[in-house]
Design a protein around this motif. Sequence first.
Motif, mmCIF file in Angstrom:
data_model
loop_
_atom_site.group_PDB
_atom_site.id
_atom_site.type_symbol
_atom_site.label_atom_id
_atom_site.label_comp_id
_atom_site.label_asym_id
_atom_site.label_seq_id
_atom_site.Cartn_x
_atom_site.Cartn_y
_atom_site.Cartn_z
ATOM 1 N N ALA A 105 43.332 36.852 37.100
ATOM 2 C CA ALA A 105 43.634 35.661 37.912
ATOM 3 C C ALA A 105 43.578 35.984 39.394
ATOM 4 C CB ALA A 105 45.014 35.120 37.533
ATOM 5 N N THR A 106 44.071 37.149 39.791
ATOM 6 C CA THR A 106 44.013 37.562 41.197
ATOM 7 C C THR A 106 42.582 37.757 41.646
ATOM 8 O OG1 THR A 106 46.151 38.655 40.950
ATOM 9 C CG2 THR A 106 44.803 39.304 42.840
ATOM 10 N N ALA A 107 41.774 38.407 40.820
ATOM 11 C CA ALA A 107 40.361 38.609 41.167
ATOM 12 C C ALA A 107 39.630 37.274 41.274
ATOM 13 C CB ALA A 107 39.698 39.494 40.121
ATOM 14 N N ALA A 108 39.883 36.344 40.374
ATOM 15 C CA ALA A 108 39.238 35.034 40.424
ATOM 16 C C ALA A 108 39.653 34.279 41.677
ATOM 17 C CB ALA A 108 39.593 34.232 39.159
ATOM 18 N N THR A 109 40.914 34.379 42.060
ATOM 19 C CA THR A 109 41.401 33.698 43.272
ATOM 20 C C THR A 109 40.746 34.281 44.497
ATOM 21 O OG1 THR A 109 43.515 33.280 42.191
ATOM 22 C CG2 THR A 109 43.470 33.118 44.594
ATOM 23 N N LEU A 110 40.651 35.602 44.576
ATOM 24 C CA LEU A 110 40.054 36.240 45.740
ATOM 25 C C LEU A 110 38.553 35.970 45.834
ATOM 26 C CD1 LEU A 110 41.902 39.685 45.769
ATOM 27 C CD2 LEU A 110 42.224 37.766 47.350
#
Length: 113
Positions: A105-110
């Motif tokens: 989720a963090t990678a997708a947000t970034l």
Amino acid sequence: MAATAFAHHRHPAARDTATVWEFTVRLTGGERLPVTLRTDAPRGALRPRDHVRLIPARHTRRGAVKAVEILATPTGPILHRITASPTLPPVQRAGLLLAALLLAATAATLLTA
């Protein structure tokens, strides 16, 4: 994350008493097969010259088994069964899955920002 932390607090991995057994089984054809079994069964449950049937693990590394059945004769009835313990307790698996989901989720947000 709070649920995983609470579950880990209730069932910590330190209580895991399983040990890794490594032994060699001689097959009926004479070949030797190295076996790895993680279990909390007492060491005396398996003795040299016991007749055994190996139940392979689902996701196997070489020689990993899910269970060892001790037989009365090479084809005979089962005297007792030694079952393998999971490599990771369920609480640790849930925590690992949650960490992977948070990382994704963090990678997708970034990447979308």
